[in-house]
Design a protein around this motif. Structure first.
Motif, PDB file in Angstrom:
ATOM      1  N   GLN A  25      18.480   2.320 -21.257  1.00  0.00           N
ATOM      2  CA  GLN A  25      17.428   2.949 -22.043  1.00  0.00           C
ATOM      3  C   GLN A  25      17.889   3.240 -23.474  1.00  0.00           C
ATOM      4  O   GLN A  25      17.167   2.985 -24.435  1.00  0.00           O
ATOM      5  CB  GLN A  25      17.029   4.245 -21.339  1.00  0.00           C
ATOM      6  CG  GLN A  25      15.959   5.005 -22.066  1.00  0.00           C
ATOM      7  CD  GLN A  25      15.008   5.666 -21.091  1.00  0.00           C
ATOM      8  OE1 GLN A  25      14.610   5.043 -20.112  1.00  0.00           O
ATOM      9  NE2 GLN A  25      14.667   6.897 -21.327  1.00  0.00           N
ATOM     10  N   LYS A  41       3.758  -0.408 -17.123  1.00  0.00           N
ATOM     11  CA  LYS A  41       4.153  -1.379 -16.089  1.00  0.00           C
ATOM     12  C   LYS A  41       3.028  -2.325 -15.687  1.00  0.00           C
ATOM     13  O   LYS A  41       3.188  -3.132 -14.781  1.00  0.00           O
ATOM     14  CB  LYS A  41       4.690  -0.676 -14.821  1.00  0.00           C
ATOM     15  CG  LYS A  41       5.843   0.284 -15.097  1.00  0.00           C
ATOM     16  CD  LYS A  41       6.169   1.135 -13.891  1.00  0.00           C
ATOM     17  CE  LYS A  41       7.124   2.252 -14.286  1.00  0.00           C
ATOM     18  NZ  LYS A  41       7.276   3.259 -13.248  1.00  0.00           N
ATOM     19  N   TYR A  43      11.365  -5.279 -18.559  1.00  0.00           N
ATOM     20  CA  TYR A  43      12.575  -4.440 -18.530  1.00  0.00           C
ATOM     21  C   TYR A  43      13.168  -4.416 -17.118  1.00  0.00           C
ATOM     22  O   TYR A  43      14.321  -4.067 -16.936  1.00  0.00           O
ATOM     23  CB  TYR A  43      12.141  -3.035 -18.971  1.00  0.00           C
ATOM     24  CG  TYR A  43      13.198  -1.985 -19.203  1.00  0.00           C
ATOM     25  CD1 TYR A  43      13.791  -1.850 -20.461  1.00  0.00           C
ATOM     26  CD2 TYR A  43      13.559  -1.076 -18.202  1.00  0.00           C
ATOM     27  CE1 TYR A  43      14.726  -0.841 -20.700  1.00  0.00           C
ATOM     28  CE2 TYR A  43      14.494  -0.068 -18.436  1.00  0.00           C
ATOM     29  CZ  TYR A  43      15.071   0.040 -19.684  1.00  0.00           C
ATOM     30  OH  TYR A  43      15.985   1.045 -19.924  1.00  0.00           O
ATOM     31  N   ASP A  44      12.359  -4.822 -16.110  1.00  0.00           N
ATOM     32  CA  ASP A  44      12.882  -4.860 -14.737  1.00  0.00           C
ATOM     33  C   ASP A  44      13.645  -6.158 -14.458  1.00  0.00           C
ATOM     34  O   ASP A  44      13.967  -6.457 -13.306  1.00  0.00           O
ATOM     35  CB  ASP A  44      11.756  -4.631 -13.705  1.00  0.00           C
ATOM     36  CG  ASP A  44      10.771  -5.815 -13.603  1.00  0.00           C
ATOM     37  OD1 ASP A  44      11.045  -6.894 -14.168  1.00  0.00           O
ATOM     38  OD2 ASP A  44       9.719  -5.648 -12.958  1.00  0.00           O
ATOM     39  N   GLN A  51       9.017  -1.789 -14.111  1.00  0.00           N
ATOM     40  CA  GLN A  51       9.366  -1.147 -15.383  1.00  0.00           C
ATOM     41  C   GLN A  51       8.434  -1.693 -16.464  1.00  0.00           C
ATOM     42  O   GLN A  51       7.569  -2.523 -16.168  1.00  0.00           O
ATOM     43  CB  GLN A  51      10.826  -1.460 -15.751  1.00  0.00           C
ATOM     44  CG  GLN A  51      11.855  -0.895 -14.787  1.00  0.00           C
ATOM     45  CD  GLN A  51      12.057   0.595 -14.954  1.00  0.00           C
ATOM     46  OE1 GLN A  51      11.680   1.182 -15.976  1.00  0.00           O
ATOM     47  NE2 GLN A  51      12.642   1.228 -13.948  1.00  0.00           N
TER      48      GLN A  51
END
Lengths: 352, 169
Positions: free
Chosen positions: B140, A141, A184-185, A165
């Motif tokens: 995921q 992160k 990814y966040d 993330q």
């Protein structure tokens, strides 16, 4: 490239480069090559833990040969690679949590430095415009900023925390020392140095609440003048953002990036890569095996610029496309990398 | 490496041709076609029974699990579009434990990666409403960079391989 309405574009495959034994994740054209009689050089990195250096046979040739294989350094996937602005050094980011710096020594490439510090997979690496700073990002992160010192020393000057993330990609602005990261966040963060405290901080977060993406942001790229940025996402859209470039270049690093437009409905699966050519053409590479090209439409809406799909190359590869990269010298060459283990070199031409 | 592209396609080529009920004289064509039943069979053949055998160990040993009772995946939960080279598997986690759902999903993905021709796009998801962190698990499982990184973790690969190994009891 000014496109007339009646002009059509053609993307012709020049060559398929084979050699990697696993998926190819990243590509980088050496910015010091491809013009003035210097044959173009392209680096590729792969799940096979190696980096391959491909060189144009001659300045006018359409054939590339594998000139070197950089191996036995990274112990896991090499996720991304980036040439320094001078083209003399290549940085490679690996899932083994390290970033390696390579230099060409005669006909061999040797690893001259290894940057350690991230807790786990390093996913992306980027040099700033002058080559004095390097940024890396990781599944931990964090974004790290490294200062490039004489003697192949790299000093960590800042560890940037803010993403919630893993950070998928870092990219410096092409003219100003402002850093961009996407995650990814679902957000894109803008980082700049605080003039007073000498430390780096997040100056803006582009998230869903300000017309941003609703899923993982995989990549970003700037146009030639640096007043626009394009981002691509798992939400199947690409978005264009703009800034007051005069304000940014006068030293106001807090200059706000605002959403200009969203291109949705063009992609069916995750868009992994987006790259803006010097001539103003946006290429995307996606999990649907296709390459798409977008250009600015002459018909601006009241809200600002709009873009149209210029071309879609279906089945450009046999599997997902992970990276698309335009040659920096403006010769219309595009390289693409895929899960199918190959790299393809394409030539963009306009046909009357 | 478990990710070798050739390994995926070879595994598919080497699978013996079989006939299905009603295929009759069109057998040689039928074996070319990937349909819902075939994908289900790939998963069913050794994955389910061994996987269920493994999760039995971590659950209440008194509970009389059977393949039918657990219903991690059913034939209906496998959607296949051979023309579009697309497969979607919707599974129902048997345990609410988040990491277990991720492991089940990872096993499903690896099994399909190793068995299907590489042209297939695969989406894996938990059945809507069956998991507390459904969106997080789905995100995921469908992030191929995370999957690739996970499959470079020897311990995780061992676990997946163990789940995918046929049991001979």
């Amino acid at each position: 490239m000014t496109l007339l309405e009646e002009e059509a574009l053609k993307l012709t495959e020049l060559q398929t480069l084979e050699g990697h034994t696993d998926r190819v994740w990243g590509l980088a054209w050496n910015p010091a090559t491809g013009a003035d009689g210097v044959p173009a050089v392209l680096a590729s990195c792969s799940g096979d833990k190696t980096v391959r250096i491909w060189q144009q046979r001659s300045p006018s040739s359409t054939s590339f040969d594998c000139k070197a294989v950089l191996e036995e350094r990274h112990t896991r996937t090499v996720r991304s690679c980036a040439w320094s602005p001078s083209g003399k050094q290549l940085a490679t980011a690996s899932f083994d949590a390290t970033t390696a710096i390579w230099e060409e020594n005669g006909s061999e490439f040797e690893c001259v430095s290894t940057l350690e510090g991230h807790e786990n997979e390093v996913k992306s690496v980027s040099w700033n415009a002058s080559g004095s700073l390097l940024a890396t990002c990781s599944r931990d992160k964090c974004v790290w900023i490294w200062e490039v010192l004489p003697g192949n020393e790299f000093d960590c000057v800042s560890v940037l925390q803010g993403h919630t993330q893993d950070v998928k990609m870092v990219q410096w602005h092409p003219t100003v020392d402002v850093l961009f990261s996407c995650s990814y966040d679902n957000t894109i963060k803008v980082w700049a140095e605080d003039g007073d405290s000498d430390d780096w901080r997040c100056v803006q977060t582009l998230g869903e609440s300000n017309s941003g993406h609703s899923s993982t942001v995989w990549a970003l790229s700037f146009n030639g003048t640096g007043d626009k940025m394009v981002t691509c996402s798992d939400d199947l859209t690409i978005k264009v953002w703009g800034v007051d470039i005069a304000s940014l270049q006068s030293g106001f690093v807090n200059a706000s990036w605002r959403h200009l437009c969203t291109m949705s409905g063009y992609h069916d699966r995750t868009i992994f890569s987006v790259h803006w050519s010097r001539e103003g053409i946006i290429a995307t590479g996606a999990a649907d095996d296709a390459i798409r090209l977008f250009g600015e439409s002459e018909h601006h809406s009241v809200d600002g610029p709009s873009y149209k799909l210029l071309l879609k190359k279906e089945k450009a590869h046999a599997m997902d496309i992970n990276s698309v990269q335009w040659s920096p010298v403006g010769n219309g060459l595009l390289a693409s990398a895929s899960d199918d283990g190959t790299i393809k070199i394409w030539k963009l031409e306009s046909v009357p | 490496s478990s990710f070798e592209l050739s390994a995926l396609t070879d595994a598919y080529k080497e699978r013996p041709a079989r006939s299905r009920p009603g295929d009759g004289d069109f057998d040689e064509y039928a074996t070319e076609l990937i349909d819902q039943l075939e994908v289900f069979d790939i998963l069913q053949a050794n994955f389910l029974s061994t996987f269920l055998h493994h999760i039995r160990d971590i659950k209440d040993p008194e509970h009389p699990y059977s393949l039918e009772e657990l219903k991690v995946i059913t034939e209906d939960a496998v959607e296949v579009d051979d023309k579009r080279s697309y497969v979607r598997v919707t599974f129902t986690p048997t345990v609410e434990h988040c990491s277990m759902a991720t492991v089940i999903g990872l096993c499903l993905r690896v099994k399909l990666m190793r068995s299907l021709p590489s042209r297939f796009k695969v989406d894996i998801r938990v059945a809507p409403g069956t998991h507390a962190t459904e969106d997080a698990v789905n995100k995921q499982l469908n992030d191929k960079e995370r999957v690739a990184a996970a499959l470079e973790n020897p311990n995780l690969v061992d676990m997946v391989d163990e789940c995918l190994t046929p049991s001979y009891e």
